[in-house]
Design a protein around this motif. Structure first.
Motif, PDB file in Angstrom:
ATOM      1  N   CYS A  13      69.933  60.640  62.601  1.00 11.82           N
ATOM      2  CA  CYS A  13      70.247  62.016  62.981  1.00 11.82           C
ATOM      3  C   CYS A  13      71.687  62.192  63.444  1.00 11.82           C
ATOM      4  O   CYS A  13      72.073  63.300  63.844  1.00 11.82           O
ATOM      5  CB  CYS A  13      69.289  62.487  64.084  1.00 11.82           C
ATOM      6  N   TYR A  14      72.523  61.130  63.400  1.00  8.11           N
ATOM      7  CA  TYR A  14      73.915  61.228  63.848  1.00  8.11           C
ATOM      8  C   TYR A  14      74.844  61.361  62.642  1.00  8.11           C
ATOM      9  O   TYR A  14      74.777  60.567  61.704  1.00  8.11           O
ATOM     10  CB  TYR A  14      74.324  59.987  64.653  1.00  8.11           C
ATOM     11  N   GLY A  15      75.701  62.412  62.680  1.00  7.98           N
ATOM     12  CA  GLY A  15      76.752  62.519  61.674  1.00  7.98           C
ATOM     13  C   GLY A  15      77.874  61.552  62.023  1.00  7.98           C
ATOM     14  O   GLY A  15      78.144  60.591  61.320  1.00  7.98           O
ATOM     15  N   GLU A  16      78.541  61.807  63.169  1.00  5.19           N
ATOM     16  CA  GLU A  16      79.550  60.904  63.709  1.00  5.19           C
ATOM     17  C   GLU A  16      79.302  60.763  65.198  1.00  5.19           C
ATOM     18  O   GLU A  16      79.010  61.746  65.886  1.00  5.19           O
ATOM     19  CB  GLU A  16      80.965  61.437  63.467  1.00  5.19           C
ATOM     20  N   ALA A  17      79.406  59.544  65.711  1.00  2.00           N
ATOM     21  CA  ALA A  17      79.232  59.293  67.139  1.00  2.00           C
ATOM     22  C   ALA A  17      80.014  58.045  67.505  1.00  2.00           C
ATOM     23  O   ALA A  17      80.071  57.084  66.734  1.00  2.00           O
ATOM     24  CB  ALA A  17      77.767  59.135  67.500  1.00  2.00           C
ATOM     25  N   ASP A  18      80.615  58.071  68.693  1.00  2.00           N
ATOM     26  CA  ASP A  18      81.397  56.930  69.183  1.00  2.00           C
ATOM     27  C   ASP A  18      81.196  56.872  70.693  1.00  2.00           C
ATOM     28  O   ASP A  18      81.580  57.785  71.423  1.00  2.00           O
ATOM     29  CB  ASP A  18      82.877  57.103  68.842  1.00  2.00           C
ATOM     30  N   LEU A  19      80.554  55.815  71.181  1.00  2.00           N
ATOM     31  CA  LEU A  19      80.177  55.758  72.593  1.00  2.00           C
ATOM     32  C   LEU A  19      80.561  54.408  73.184  1.00  2.00           C
ATOM     33  O   LEU A  19      80.262  53.358  72.616  1.00  2.00           O
ATOM     34  CB  LEU A  19      78.655  55.977  72.727  1.00  2.00           C
ATOM     35  N   GLY A  20      81.230  54.443  74.326  1.00  2.00           N
ATOM     36  CA  GLY A  20      81.503  53.241  75.090  1.00  2.00           C
ATOM     37  C   GLY A  20      80.523  53.124  76.242  1.00  2.00           C
ATOM     38  O   GLY A  20      80.170  54.116  76.884  1.00  2.00           O
ATOM     39  N   LEU A  21      80.043  51.903  76.529  1.00  2.00           N
ATOM     40  CA  LEU A  21      79.067  51.680  77.586  1.00  2.00           C
ATOM     41  C   LEU A  21      79.705  50.848  78.703  1.00  2.00           C
ATOM     42  O   LEU A  21      80.456  49.900  78.437  1.00  2.00           O
ATOM     43  CB  LEU A  21      77.832  50.977  77.038  1.00  2.00           C
ATOM     44  N   GLU A  22      79.390  51.207  79.950  1.00  2.00           N
ATOM     45  CA  GLU A  22      79.958  50.545  81.110  1.00  2.00           C
ATOM     46  C   GLU A  22      78.982  49.508  81.667  1.00  2.00           C
ATOM     47  O   GLU A  22      77.830  49.409  81.243  1.00  2.00           O
ATOM     48  CB  GLU A  22      80.287  51.584  82.193  1.00  2.00           C
ATOM     49  N   ARG A  23      79.464  48.753  82.657  1.00  2.00           N
ATOM     50  CA  ARG A  23      78.575  47.850  83.375  1.00  2.00           C
ATOM     51  C   ARG A  23      77.631  48.667  84.260  1.00  2.00           C
ATOM     52  O   ARG A  23      77.872  49.837  84.521  1.00  2.00           O
ATOM     53  CB  ARG A  23      79.377  46.880  84.237  1.00  2.00           C
ATOM     54  N   GLY A  24      76.572  48.030  84.746  1.00  2.00           N
ATOM     55  CA  GLY A  24      75.636  48.721  85.614  1.00  2.00           C
ATOM     56  C   GLY A  24      74.549  49.424  84.824  1.00  2.00           C
ATOM     57  O   GLY A  24      74.238  49.069  83.690  1.00  2.00           O
ATOM     58  N   VAL A  25      73.960  50.458  85.451  1.00  2.00           N
ATOM     59  CA  VAL A  25      72.834  51.172  84.857  1.00  2.00           C
ATOM     60  C   VAL A  25      73.343  52.421  84.151  1.00  2.00           C
ATOM     61  O   VAL A  25      73.959  53.287  84.770  1.00  2.00           O
ATOM     62  CB  VAL A  25      71.799  51.560  85.931  1.00  2.00           C
ATOM     63  N   THR A  26      73.091  52.505  82.841  1.00  2.00           N
ATOM     64  CA  THR A  26      73.431  53.690  82.046  1.00  2.00           C
ATOM     65  C   THR A  26      72.129  54.350  81.613  1.00  2.00           C
ATOM     66  O   THR A  26      71.256  53.693  81.049  1.00  2.00           O
ATOM     67  CB  THR A  26      74.250  53.312  80.810  1.00  2.00           C
ATOM     68  N   VAL A  27      72.000  55.659  81.899  1.00  2.00           N
ATOM     69  CA  VAL A  27      70.812  56.412  81.504  1.00  2.00           C
ATOM     70  C   VAL A  27      71.192  57.347  80.362  1.00  2.00           C
ATOM     71  O   VAL A  27      72.126  58.135  80.480  1.00  2.00           O
ATOM     72  CB  VAL A  27      70.223  57.212  82.679  1.00  2.00           C
ATOM     73  N   VAL A  28      70.487  57.235  79.234  1.00  2.00           N
ATOM     74  CA  VAL A  28      70.654  58.129  78.085  1.00  2.00           C
ATOM     75  C   VAL A  28      69.532  59.148  78.161  1.00  2.00           C
ATOM     76  O   VAL A  28      68.350  58.801  78.109  1.00  2.00           O
ATOM     77  CB  VAL A  28      70.584  57.349  76.761  1.00  2.00           C
ATOM     78  N   HIS A  29      69.891  60.465  78.314  1.00  2.00           N
ATOM     79  CA  HIS A  29      68.843  61.458  78.505  1.00  2.00           C
ATOM     80  C   HIS A  29      69.093  62.655  77.602  1.00  2.00           C
ATOM     81  O   HIS A  29      70.166  62.847  77.039  1.00  2.00           O
ATOM     82  CB  HIS A  29      68.765  61.878  79.978  1.00  2.00           C
ATOM     83  N   GLY A  30      68.067  63.461  77.468  1.00  2.00           N
ATOM     84  CA  GLY A  30      68.090  64.628  76.591  1.00  2.00           C
ATOM     85  C   GLY A  30      66.669  65.020  76.255  1.00  2.00           C
ATOM     86  O   GLY A  30      65.700  64.314  76.587  1.00  2.00           O
ATOM     87  N   VAL A  31      66.515  66.150  75.585  1.00  2.00           N
ATOM     88  CA  VAL A  31      65.178  66.634  75.261  1.00  2.00           C
ATOM     89  C   VAL A  31      64.540  65.723  74.216  1.00  2.00           C
ATOM     90  O   VAL A  31      65.223  64.964  73.524  1.00  2.00           O
ATOM     91  CB  VAL A  31      65.227  68.090  74.740  1.00  2.00           C
ATOM     92  N   ASN A  32      63.209  65.828  74.093  1.00  2.00           N
ATOM     93  CA  ASN A  32      62.489  65.025  73.089  1.00  2.00           C
ATOM     94  C   ASN A  32      62.969  65.371  71.683  1.00  2.00           C
ATOM     95  O   ASN A  32      63.161  66.542  71.344  1.00  2.00           O
ATOM     96  CB  ASN A  32      60.986  65.278  73.194  1.00  2.00           C
TER      97      ASN A  32
END
Length: 901
Positions: A13-32
């Motif tokens: 479902c992604y056309g273009e996406a670029d994501l950097g992730l940090e140390r620690g706890v990362t929460v990915v959220h959004g509607v179903n």
């Protein structure tokens, strides 16, 4: 290990996406349905490729409507940087990998299989181990709990690197059985060879060999006499054949010369035709040059190009003047193009400013419209909230109905609700027993087949037509028939066992369906509790929506006023653009006149080149005509020589000599035919004697070979007996080593599991957890009462399983010989089966893992409590128009709470 960056192009479902992730706890959220889990699947796919797709194919990865997809993952492992890149392309209706590259600190690895193998070695786990330890996928939070004891044992053994020892033990067992089969076969071979040696020793082979050699010497002397007479006849035959051959060669040369004379006449005629055709072509080319000269004169008159000294210019002067005029016009055209570009730049810049103002006005108006639409949506939501409450009350009724429907499956079932696990374990035990028996029968079949094959080989070696022994006299025929009957009986027994196992498989499938129905009831009851909680929360959101609606209406009015000012400024700039467009038209008119003149001048230059080419072509054809004339002159001279040679050969025939040679040839052939028959009889007699000698010698050799083979088979049996004992010892050693290592790991895992469960679970009802050597789990209440994990509530069971996953993760991270770099801990929708109280404990579990040194934890969830506990947030939204997902970074937890409902 830490994931640093993930880049996607046309991935699901992604056309273009670029994501950097940090140390620690990362929460990915959004509607179903927004694409949260897809982001984690992309990380899994980048590492393991098609092994991360379960039952799906590469076609499912590429975004619908696109033909190519890319996934790029950058990560740090053990303090060093790595990156992996995968490209997919759709060809027809199938997708394939066009690029797969892993960049390491020391080398570049290419190819999907090599990359997956390197990642597996790097992380010390394959794709299956990754999802059983580091990656808790959506809907699989209870995977280890629901697994049968044997499946759970295999999963954890594989994670703790003990599965290989079981594989080695099984290999040693197979090797032991294989050695036993070979040993039994070799013992039969040993007895057979011993009988053959005894039989051959009873024959007097040396005396028979001496008599045969004496008879062969007499035949050799007679053959030598007839061969001398045959050689003299052959010399006579060769002389006669030589005379006849020279006679035939002379006749053939006369025929050949006749054919060559006819061929030369035909070639001379064909070449003369070519000379006439070339003459016609030269005439056509000269006419074309005349036509081009007329066209050139017309064009010169059109552009009014004349010599500076007066009168018509000759061709060379015209060519120089045309070139000069072309240069002048091209220079002027360049000047006009520069002026034109300057005017266009001015118009473009002004239009850009106008466009910018209008775009800003459009953006402001769009923001105003969006604000009003959002206000309208909120109004609609306010009106719909009451209806939603009624719908959720109706949903509660539907859930009750679904629970009743699921329980109805047990009305005609052979077992009661709640007994599926024990029933399934009994069926699996029955199937395992059948599988073991099938293995034993298969091993017996292999043993009998080997014995039959060895016996057939010995029977074939025992055939001896020279000495008169028949196949029926062989001692192996009856033994082989008995073995074949035994093989048929074993194969019939194998078919029956396999049919019985298929029936058990069908019963297991039915039992698994009933077990799934039990679990569905549990899930439906938990969903019913969740709906009741959501119903209570929905009634608390109405005031927040009204306040947000009023603020949006105020913003819309301010946006509309700013947009009107921008449009007024843009209208003023349009007047200056009209003046510059008129100037642009004048320049384009002059450039049009120049292009017309340049077109005529360039055509004149092309005509000059074309006329020169035609003149060269005419000269070429004239040269060919002269060459063809010379060629025919040479051919006529050759023709005369061949006619003279033919007349000379026709006068050389001597018929008397030829007739004498024919008579000599016939007499020699008749003698040779008779002597050849006699020699053939003698040769056949000598061959029979030689064959008999060879048979006797071969039997003597076979006797020695059989003695050597007897010695070799005896030694081989001794080695196989020793090898059988070694394989048996090795099998026991692997079993003991696995048991010892498993006990050490079980003790450590039990300690870590109790620490983790006690740290996050604040319920005083449970005293601890017991983990036995077969990885069976037991939970003890404070009163000492033992419980199976399946007896816990849905939320407790999910939290228990997460604690088990985290304990396994800690055990692997500590390693056998010191700390080992582990992948990030990834949890995909872990709150599906948790109520609000258990979510709080889940937050404590995540924080405890972070405090224990897990460098990176990624959680996919829409739960507000998890969102509030995150170190960093990633929001996923899906465009309703394009159906494409996009990522947003780091909004405050408070605003996330306002937008979550």
């Amino acid at each position: 290990m830490k994931v640093d960056r993930i880049r996607l192009l046309n991935f699901k479902c992604y056309g273009e996406a670029d994501l950097g992730l940090e140390r620690g706890v990362t929460v990915v959220h959004g509607v179903n349905g927004s694409g949260k889990s897809t982001l984690l699947e992309a990380v899994f796919f980048a590492l393991y490729g098609s092994k991360a797709l379960d039952d799906r194919t590469l076609d499912d990865v590429i975004t619908t409507g696109e033909e190519e997809a890319e996934v790029e993952l950058h990560f740090t492992h053990d303090g060093r940087d790595y990156s992996v890149e995968r490209h997919l392309k759709l060809r027809g209706d199938r997708a394939s990998t066009t690029k797969c590259v892993l960049e390491t600190p020391t080398e570049t690895i290419e190819g999907a299989r090599d990359v997956r193998r390197e990642v597996t070695e790097l992380l010390r786990m394959d794709a299956e181990a990754f999802v059983n330890c580091a990656y808790v996928r959506q809907g699989e939070v209870n995977k280890l709990i629901h697994a049968s004891p044997s499946d759970r044992q295999d999963m954890i053994d594989d994670l703790l690197q003990l599965g290989a020892l079981e594989e080695y033990r099984e290999r040693a067992s197979d090797a032991r059985l294989g050695v036993k089969t070979v040993l039994d076969g070799q013992r039969e071979v040993l007895e057979n060879v011993r009988q053959q040696v005894e039989k051959k020793e009873t024959k007097d082979l040396h005396e028979r060999l001496n008599g045969l050699e004496s008879r062969r010497a007499d035949v050799d002397e007679e053959i030598e006499h007839f061969e001398t007479q045959r050689e003299q006849a052959r010399n006579t035959l060769e002389t006669a054949e030589d005379v006849l051959e020279r006679h035939e060669e002379t006749r053939e040369e006369i025929d050949r010369l006749g054919a060559e004379i006819d061929d030369l006449r035909e070639k001379i005629s064909e070449t003369e035709d070519k000379r006439e055709d070339a003459k016609t072509e030269i005439r056509d080319l000269e006419e074309r040059r005349t036509e081009l000269a007329a066209e050139r004169e017309d064009l010169l008159a059109k552009v009014d190009l004349r010599s500076t000294e007066g009168g018509d210019a000759d061709a060379d002067a015209d060519a120089d003047a045309v070139g000069t005029r072309i240069d002048e016009l091209e220079t002027r055209d360049e000047e006009l193009r520069d002026e034109l570009e300057a005017v266009r730049v001015a118009i473009t810049e002004t239009n850009g400013e106008i466009e910018r103002l209008r775009e800003e006005a459009d953006d402001l108006e769009a923001k105003a419209e969006q604000a009003r639409e959002e206000a309208g949506d909120l109004e609609t939501k306010l009106e719909a909230d009451e209806a939603a409450i009624e719908d959720r009350e109706a949903k509660l009724d539907d859930l009750e109905a679904e629970i009743d429907a699921a329980r109805e499956q047990f009305e005609d079932a052979p077992i009661d609700f709640g007994d599926t696990e024990s029933h399934l374990e009994a069926l699996e035990a029955e199937r395992e027993a059948l599988t073991d028996e099938i293995g034993d029968v298969t091993a017996d079949i292999r043993t009998v087949e080997n014995a039959i094959e060895e016996g057939e080989q010995l029977l074939e070696e025992g055939k001896c037509p020279e000495c008169g022994q028949s196949v029926e006299d062989s001692p192996h025929v009856n033994v082989l028939d008995e073995k074949r009957e035994e093989l048929a009986a074993l194969e019939e027994r194998l078919d029956a066992l396999e049919a019985e196992r298929d029936d058990v498989d069908d019963r297991i499938d039915r039992a698994e369906e009933l077990r799934e129905a039990e679990r569905r009831v549990d899930r439906l009851e938990e969903n019913r509790d969740n709906v009741e909680q959501l119903l209570a929360e929905k009634r608390e959101t109405l005031a927040d929506r009204r306040e947000q609606r009023d603020r949006l209406l105020e913003d819309a009015t301010e946006y509309e006023n700013d947009a009107e000012a921008k449009r007024t400024e843009a209208a003023d700039l349009e007047e200056s653009v009209a003046t510059k467009r008129a100037e642009l038209g004048e320049i384009n008119g002059e450039r049009g006149d120049i292009r017309d003149t340049l077109e005529s001048l360039r055509r004149i230059a092309e005509i000059d080149d074309e006329r020169e080419a035609l003149a060269a072509e005419i000269e070429t054809r004239r040269e060919r005509r002269r060459d063809w004339q010379t060629m025919n002159d040479e051919r006529r001279e050759t023709l005369s020589n061949k006619r003279e040679r033919k007349r000379d050969l026709e006068s050389e025939f001597d018929e008397d000599r030829v007739e004498t040679a024919r008579e000599d040839k016939q007499n020699a052939e008749q003698y040779l035919e008779k002597v050849d028959d006699k020699l053939a009889d003698l040769e056949e007699k000598r061959t029979n004697l030689q064959n008999a000698i060879g048979a006797a010698e071969r039997e003597l050799e076979e006797l020695e070979e059989l003695r050597d083979r007897l010695d070799a088979v005896e030694k081989r049996c001794e080695r196989l007996e020793s090898l059988y004992d070694e394989a048996e010892t090795l099998q026991a050693t692997y079993a003991d080593l696995r048991s010892e290592l498993r006990q050490r790991n079980v003790e450590t895992l039990e300690r870590l599991l109790n620490e983790t469960f006690e740290l996050v679970y604040q319920n005083d009802s449970y005293a601890g957890i017991d983990l036995d050597g077969e990885y069976r789990l037991t939970v003890y209440q404070k009163d000492g009462e033992p419980l199976e994990p399946e007896q816990l509530s849905g939320g407790e069971r999910a939290l228990f399983n997460l604690s088990l996953r985290c304990a396994i993760y800690r055990l692997l991270a500590e390693g056998v010989e010191g700390a080992a770099p582990m992948p990030p801990l990834i949890l995909d929708e872990p709150t599906v089966f948790l109520d609000s109280g258990h979510v709080t404990q889940l937050v404590s579990l995540v924080e405890s893992m972070r405090d224990l040194g897990v460098e990176q934890i990624v959680v996919v969830s829409h739960d507000e409590e998890l969102v509030g506990a995150a170190d960093s947030l990633v929001r996923v939204e899906k465009d309703a128009t394009s159906n494409r997902s996009r990522l947003e970074r780091g909004r405050p937890p408070e605003s996330e709470l306002l937008a979550s409902d």
